[in-house]
Scaffold this motif. Sequence first.
Motif, PDB file in Angstrom:
ATOM      1  N   GLY A  21      10.604   6.149  -0.970  1.00 63.23           N
ATOM      2  CA  GLY A  21      10.017   6.707  -0.204  1.00 63.23           C
ATOM      3  C   GLY A  21       8.610   6.288   0.585  1.00 63.23           C
ATOM      4  N   TRP A  22       9.170   4.650   1.153  1.00 65.40           N
ATOM      5  CA  TRP A  22       8.477   4.293   2.206  1.00 65.40           C
ATOM      6  C   TRP A  22       9.429   4.788   3.285  1.00 65.40           C
ATOM      7  CZ3 TRP A  22      10.334  -1.283   0.001  1.00 65.40           C
ATOM      8  CH2 TRP A  22       9.670  -1.513  -1.903  1.00 65.40           C
ATOM      9  N   SER A  23       7.919   4.252   4.756  1.00 69.03           N
ATOM     10  CA  SER A  23       8.439   4.034   5.755  1.00 69.03           C
ATOM     11  C   SER A  23       9.204   3.279   5.936  1.00 69.03           C
ATOM     12  CB  SER A  23       7.543   5.192   6.303  1.00 69.03           C
ATOM     13  OG  SER A  23       6.233   3.761   6.376  1.00 69.03           O
ATOM     14  N   GLN A  24       9.677   2.911   7.609  1.00 72.53           N
ATOM     15  CA  GLN A  24       9.997   1.894   7.353  1.00 72.53           C
ATOM     16  C   GLN A  24       9.153   0.556   7.962  1.00 72.53           C
ATOM     17  OE1 GLN A  24      11.615   2.309  11.284  1.00 72.53           O
ATOM     18  NE2 GLN A  24      14.385   2.509  10.696  1.00 72.53           N
ATOM     19  N   ALA A  25       7.493   1.027   8.504  1.00 70.83           N
ATOM     20  CA  ALA A  25       6.369   0.329   8.472  1.00 70.83           C
ATOM     21  C   ALA A  25       6.297  -0.390   7.912  1.00 70.83           C
ATOM     22  CB  ALA A  25       5.382   1.563   9.560  1.00 70.83           C
ATOM     23  N   ALA A  29       5.931  -3.772   6.105  1.00 74.49           N
ATOM     24  CA  ALA A  29       4.396  -4.534   5.501  1.00 74.49           C
ATOM     25  C   ALA A  29       4.735  -4.996   4.368  1.00 74.49           C
ATOM     26  CB  ALA A  29       3.304  -3.214   5.263  1.00 74.49           C
ATOM     27  N   LYS A  30       5.900  -4.975   3.450  1.00 73.04           N
ATOM     28  CA  LYS A  30       5.956  -5.933   1.669  1.00 73.04           C
ATOM     29  C   LYS A  30       6.486  -6.385   2.460  1.00 73.04           C
ATOM     30  CE  LYS A  30       5.718  -0.591  -0.937  1.00 73.04           C
ATOM     31  NZ  LYS A  30       4.960  -1.587  -1.331  1.00 73.04           N
ATOM     32  N   CYS A  31       7.033  -6.596   3.591  1.00 79.24           N
ATOM     33  CA  CYS A  31       7.787  -7.622   4.235  1.00 79.24           C
ATOM     34  C   CYS A  31       6.920  -8.646   4.666  1.00 79.24           C
ATOM     35  CB  CYS A  31       9.509  -7.545   4.949  1.00 79.24           C
ATOM     36  SG  CYS A  31      10.400  -6.637   3.837  1.00 79.24           S
ATOM     37  N   GLN A  32       5.998  -8.623   5.336  1.00 81.97           N
ATOM     38  CA  GLN A  32       4.947  -9.386   5.665  1.00 81.97           C
ATOM     39  C   GLN A  32       3.884 -10.151   4.253  1.00 81.97           C
ATOM     40  OE1 GLN A  32       2.946  -6.949   8.979  1.00 81.97           O
ATOM     41  NE2 GLN A  32       4.585  -7.174   9.778  1.00 81.97           N
ATOM     42  N   VAL A  38       7.993  -9.437  10.334  1.00 82.48           N
ATOM     43  CA  VAL A  38       8.714  -8.221  10.852  1.00 82.48           C
ATOM     44  C   VAL A  38       8.225  -7.284  10.976  1.00 82.48           C
ATOM     45  CG1 VAL A  38       9.747  -8.058   7.906  1.00 82.48           C
ATOM     46  CG2 VAL A  38      10.903  -7.149  10.027  1.00 82.48           C
ATOM     47  N   THR A  39       8.549  -6.527  12.178  1.00 79.64           N
ATOM     48  CA  THR A  39       8.139  -5.390  12.408  1.00 79.64           C
ATOM     49  C   THR A  39       9.053  -3.828  11.620  1.00 79.64           C
ATOM     50  OG1 THR A  39       9.598  -5.188  14.247  1.00 79.64           O
ATOM     51  CG2 THR A  39       6.948  -6.444  14.530  1.00 79.64           C
ATOM     52  N   ARG A  40       8.458  -2.881  12.379  1.00 75.84           N
ATOM     53  CA  ARG A  40       8.949  -1.643  11.820  1.00 75.84           C
ATOM     54  C   ARG A  40      10.147  -1.428  12.463  1.00 75.84           C
ATOM     55  NH1 ARG A  40      11.338   2.467  14.090  1.00 75.84           N
ATOM     56  NH2 ARG A  40      10.265   1.898  15.998  1.00 75.84           N
TER      57      ARG A  40
END
Length: 74
Positions: A21-25, A29-32, A38-40
């Motif tokens: 249920g995650w958006s690309q953003a 953010a979780k990767c950051q 990394v960006t969307r």
Amino acid sequence: MKLHPKNIVGQRVRALRHDRGWSQATLAAKCQLIGWDVTRDVIAGIELRRRWVADTELLRLAKVFKVKVTDLYP
């Protein structure tokens, strides 16, 4: 001219993201949070298979999704 896909994990990344249920953003953010700047837009490029994915990035994606690297492959 037909473009060749630059990765084979994009569709699986999208599926794992949708399952959570995650958006690309949100994924970006979780990767950051684990140190991957990394960006969307980068996430979108991976999912659309327009962006090459390094082995270290596969490790980071697996960590964020809490899956094995092999689970990223179709």
